[in-house]
Design a protein around this motif. Structure first.
Motif, mmCIF file in Angstrom:
data_model
loop_
_atom_site.group_PDB
_atom_site.id
_atom_site.type_symbol
_atom_site.label_atom_id
_atom_site.label_comp_id
_atom_site.label_asym_id
_atom_site.label_seq_id
_atom_site.Cartn_x
_atom_site.Cartn_y
_atom_site.Cartn_z
ATOM 1 N N UNK A 681 -8.131 1.315 2.167
ATOM 2 C CA UNK A 681 -8.723 2.024 1.025
ATOM 3 C C UNK A 681 -7.719 2.002 -0.125
ATOM 4 N N UNK A 682 -8.140 1.571 -1.331
ATOM 5 C CA UNK A 682 -7.217 1.588 -2.474
ATOM 6 C C UNK A 682 -6.689 3.005 -2.740
ATOM 7 N N UNK A 683 -5.463 3.081 -3.242
ATOM 8 C CA UNK A 683 -4.833 4.381 -3.474
ATOM 9 C C UNK A 683 -5.606 5.222 -4.483
ATOM 10 N N UNK A 728 -4.623 8.258 5.957
ATOM 11 C CA UNK A 728 -3.556 7.401 5.444
ATOM 12 C C UNK A 728 -4.099 5.972 5.413
ATOM 13 N N UNK A 729 -3.828 5.227 4.351
ATOM 14 C CA UNK A 729 -4.385 3.885 4.273
ATOM 15 C C UNK A 729 -3.582 2.997 3.334
ATOM 16 N N UNK A 730 -3.540 1.709 3.672
ATOM 17 C CA UNK A 730 -2.977 0.671 2.821
ATOM 18 C C UNK A 730 -3.972 -0.477 2.770
ATOM 19 N N UNK A 733 -4.111 -3.493 5.233
ATOM 20 C CA UNK A 733 -3.289 -3.117 6.383
ATOM 21 C C UNK A 733 -4.052 -2.252 7.366
ATOM 22 N N UNK A 734 -4.903 -1.365 6.854
ATOM 23 C CA UNK A 734 -5.683 -0.524 7.754
ATOM 24 C C UNK A 734 -5.685 0.928 7.328
ATOM 25 N N UNK A 735 -6.377 1.744 8.120
ATOM 26 C CA UNK A 735 -6.602 3.147 7.798
ATOM 27 C C UNK A 735 -6.435 3.989 9.052
ATOM 28 N N UNK A 736 -5.873 5.204 8.863
ATOM 29 C CA UNK A 736 -5.723 6.157 9.971
ATOM 30 C C UNK A 736 -6.369 7.479 9.554
ATOM 31 N N UNK A 737 -7.369 7.926 10.303
ATOM 32 C CA UNK A 737 -7.966 9.243 10.107
ATOM 33 C C UNK A 737 -7.488 10.152 11.239
#
Length: 744
Positions: A681-683, A728-730, A733-737
């Motif tokens: 997800x874009x910042x 958290x996401x880049x 790179x991926x995403x962490x919920x």
């Protein structure tokens, strides 16, 4: 019910095919160690053409002369040949005895090729003994040793064995990868005959388990052609069985009889009882599908008797189950139940959970017919538990259907409804997966007709849009009236209370609330206008096809299009249901009913729900659940949260990506984590994903659709349950919920 031939196919392709007559001619003038080597090669060749009696005869001569000449390598090769042939012939006790003797001598002399061959033979023995984990362990060692010895052909044969073992533990994707690797090695070495065995295994898995019948036919026909080219009739018969299975799965019940009958004739000439039993069982299956149950029973009884001759418990369990299914269709429920019970005893001894789940569901169905509802409920629950262990979606669905019927018959309508909903949920998921490709093909076939109807569709779409605009205009007037009333109320309030500051604050508050209502309204109609258009367009297109006067449709085509209408209607219903759940949440109408429950239970359910979707994208699911994951909250709300997060991870992860799902108890909370290596997800959007105003909606990596409400609902529900949600996401790179929920 069928048993798969995969495990035995790889075993007799270890050595390259050569001219048998050439070896026999050389044998006449040979002596000493050279003669022993020739005897072993001749034994291997006879095994390659399925003449096991000759293979054993020449291997015994090789062993005898190797002992006379004190030729250790020849002795080890002869023992391994005898082990291979006896195991392939289902004479397991004799086979394991020769394998152990070869192991002792090979290790005493540190002869690594012999040790590697022993491990390969032991792996096959464990497969036939239904000990797949032991088979995996030993065959992995064999693969490593052959690789160290730079013996690629023998390594490929061990890979085939490893693929067979993974098939037994239902890790089908891994098995397919191993068979494809083996096929590539054999082809690169110019060994088309050996590669044909890999193609045959691939054909079996694609046709009988995965359901990709096109790949199944391509691989099986390729194998059949190569086996017939070298006049290997037994292997050609194997291919005929798989091809027959494929046509049978496609609903063609004439071609399978031809293929099965030809295979049976070949198997009868070899005298291989195991293969004869398999062929007559397949004939029974096709006659059962033709609803000629008495003929089917005759073939099943033949399969049963042949399996008894060789004490093949898998064959006994399959034949007994199939006879029970025929008597069930003939409405002889007591006799059907008796055969089901006998079948289950054999399958339970084998610990074949896949077939056990089928047998238990069969027992539950017949017990319902016999009005033994409570025992049927017990059998169904056990069937579901076993089916979930081996990811057998069809039997999970059948289990819930049986529970629904049993509970309904006992008058427990609440439990009946709960199980019906689970049944429908799984059924819809399976239908979506199995029919998506068929829908695409159907729409492509009628593309020309749809173009001719384009003007009419545009007119109808215009009318639909106008109707939506009229409804929106009416709502706008309604909100204007509300706004005027609020304004009047504010003026009255101002006149009654002279405190200007208080009045301004109140007006500002009302204005903000009105803006919020308008934003909510705008988003609501935006979602409806966007997401309902697609399903309705599909419905209009299909109904136009059905209404066309000049087109003649077969019964199957009408049935197919009717199912598509039903599915699109369901999609519209599900979309409206999501919108109503969202709007109810906004209005505070959702009942909050907190209880203490096991978070792992709903996480596992939702993983199983989406496992097929993950498999379609070749995603690797890593699941690690804490043993103690009980939380306190509203179970339905938390179920919605876990479902949305898992679904999003699958949706936004590229093919062959990885998704990790964890639960972890941490002091007074349980942490639920979903991590992917997807598109990220874009910042600039990260801080807005829980914000209704932002209305961030993106298609998935394969253009999957959504309403954009999932994360907004999840955020609301987590907060309502006194929990926290973070992300958290880049990008790329991926995403962490992470969701933290209280334990009390």
């Amino acid at each position: 019910m069928k048993y798969i031939l995969t495990a035995i196919l790889f075993f007799n392709i270890i050595f390259a095919q050569v001219n048998l007559n050439e070896y026999l001619n050389k044998l006449e003038n040979s002596k000493g160690t050279e003669r022993v080597d020739l005897l072993n090669k001749i034994s291997e060749e006879y095994r390659n053409i399925s003449d096991n009696a000759k293979a054993i005869e020449y291997a015994e001569h090789a062993l005898s002369e190797a002992l006379q000449n004190e030729y250790t390598v020849g002795q080890i090769n002869a023992l391994n040949n005898l082990a291979s042939t006896y195991i392939l012939s289902q004479q397991l006790e004799a086979g394991i005895e020769y394998a152990r003797r070869a192991e002792i001598i090979s290790k005493q002399n540190n002869y690594k090729p012999g040790i590697a061959a022993v491990y390969r033979n032991l792996g096959v023995f464990y497969i036939y003994s239904n000990k797949p984990q032991f088979a995996l362990d030993t065959l992995k060692i064999a693969v490593e040793m052959f690789q160290e010895l730079n013996d690629s052909v023998s390594m490929a044969s061990a890979l085939m064995g490893l693929g067979a073992a993974y098939t037994r533990v239902n890790e089908i994707e891994t098995a397919i990868n191993l068979f494809e690797d083996a096929a590539e090695i054999f082809s690169n070495k110019g060994n088309d005959y050996q590669a044909a065995h890999a193609y045959l295994n691939l054909g079996s898995l694609y046709s009988t388990i995965i359901g990709d019948y096109q790949k199944g036919l391509v691989n099986s026909l390729n194998a059949l052609e190569k086996f017939q080219a070298v006049n290997d009739q037994v292997k050609a018969a194997y291919a005929m069985i798989i091809i027959g299975n494929t046509y049978e799965s496609l609903g063609d019940y004439d071609k399978p009889i031809e293929y099965y009958s030809n295979a049976l004739s070949i198997f009868e000439n070899t005298g291989n009882t195991y293969l004869i039993a398999n062929a007559v069982n397949n004939l029974g299956e096709v006659y059962k599908h033709r609803r000629e149950f008495n003929i089917a029973i005759e073939y099943y009884i033949q399969a049963l008797n042949k399996s008894k001759e060789i004490n093949n418990e898998e064959g006994l369990g399959v034949a007994l189950n199939n006879i029970g299914e025929c008597y069930y269709e003939l409405e002889n429920y007591l006799l059907a139940n008796d055969y089901y019970i006998q079948s289950y005893e054999f399958l339970e001894r084998l610990n074949d959970k896949y077939k056990m789940s089928i047998s238990l569901n069969n027992q539950a169905a017949v017990l319902i017919k016999l009005s033994n509802y409570y025992e049927a409920i017990s059998k169904s629950k056990k069937a579901i538990a076993l089916a979930e262990e081996v990811f057998n979606s069809d039997e999970i669905q059948r289990g819930y259907e049986n529970l629904y019927n049993a509970y309904k018959a006992t008058g427990n309508f609440k439990a009946a409804l709960e199980n019906y909903l689970r049944y429908e949920e799984i059924k819809d998921s399976l239908v979506n997966e199995r029919r998506s490709s068929e829908l695409a093909k159907t729409l492509a076939d009628y593309e020309a007709i749809q173009r001719e109807k384009e003007i009419e569709l545009l007119r109808k779409n215009s009318e639909l849009k106008q109707a939506k605009l009229d409804r929106q205009e009416n709502l706008t007037y309604f909100f204007i009236i509300i706004s005027i009333m609020l304004l009047v109320f504010g003026v009255v309030y101002y006149m009654r209370y002279t405190e200007r500051k208080t009045m301004n604050q109140k007006l500002l508050q009302y204005t903000n609330e009105l803006n919020e209502i308008n934003r909510t309204k705008d988003l609501f109609f935006s979602i409806i206008a966007h997401d309902l258009r697609g399903p309705f367009n599909s419905l209009l297109g299909i109904t136009d096809i059905l209404a066309e006067e000049n087109i003649e449709l077969t019964e199957d085509e009408i049935k197919h299009l009717s199912k598509e209408v039903n599915q699109n209607a369901r999609n519209v219903f599900l979309l409206l249901e999501n919108l109503l759940e969202w709007s109810s949440a906004q209005l505070g109408k959702i009942t909050f009913n907190p209880t203490r429950f096991d978070l792992n239970e709903i996480v596992t359910q939702n993983i199983n729900l989406y496992r097929k979707s993950a498999s379609n994208k070749e995603l690797n699911l890593v699941i690690k659940l804490d043993n103690d994951a009980f939380v306190f909250g509203d179970k339905n709300m938390i179920d919605s949260v876990t479902r949305n997060l898992i679904n999003n991870a699958i949706k936004y992860t590229e093919k062959r990506g990885e998704i990790k799902v964890f639960t972890q108890k941490n002091n007074e909370h349980v942490l639920f984590t979903v991590e992917d290596n997807g598109i990220g997800i874009p910042q600039d959007e990260l801080s807005k994903i829980f914000d209704l105003d932002s209305n961030i909606k993106k298609p998935g990596t394969e253009n999957e659709k959504g309403t954009g409400l999932g994360l907004i609902l999840s955020n609301d529900f987590v907060k309502k349950n006194n929990g926290t949600i973070s992300v958290e996401s880049l990008v790329d790179k991926g995403t962490i919920f992470k969701v933290s929920l209280p334990i009390k």
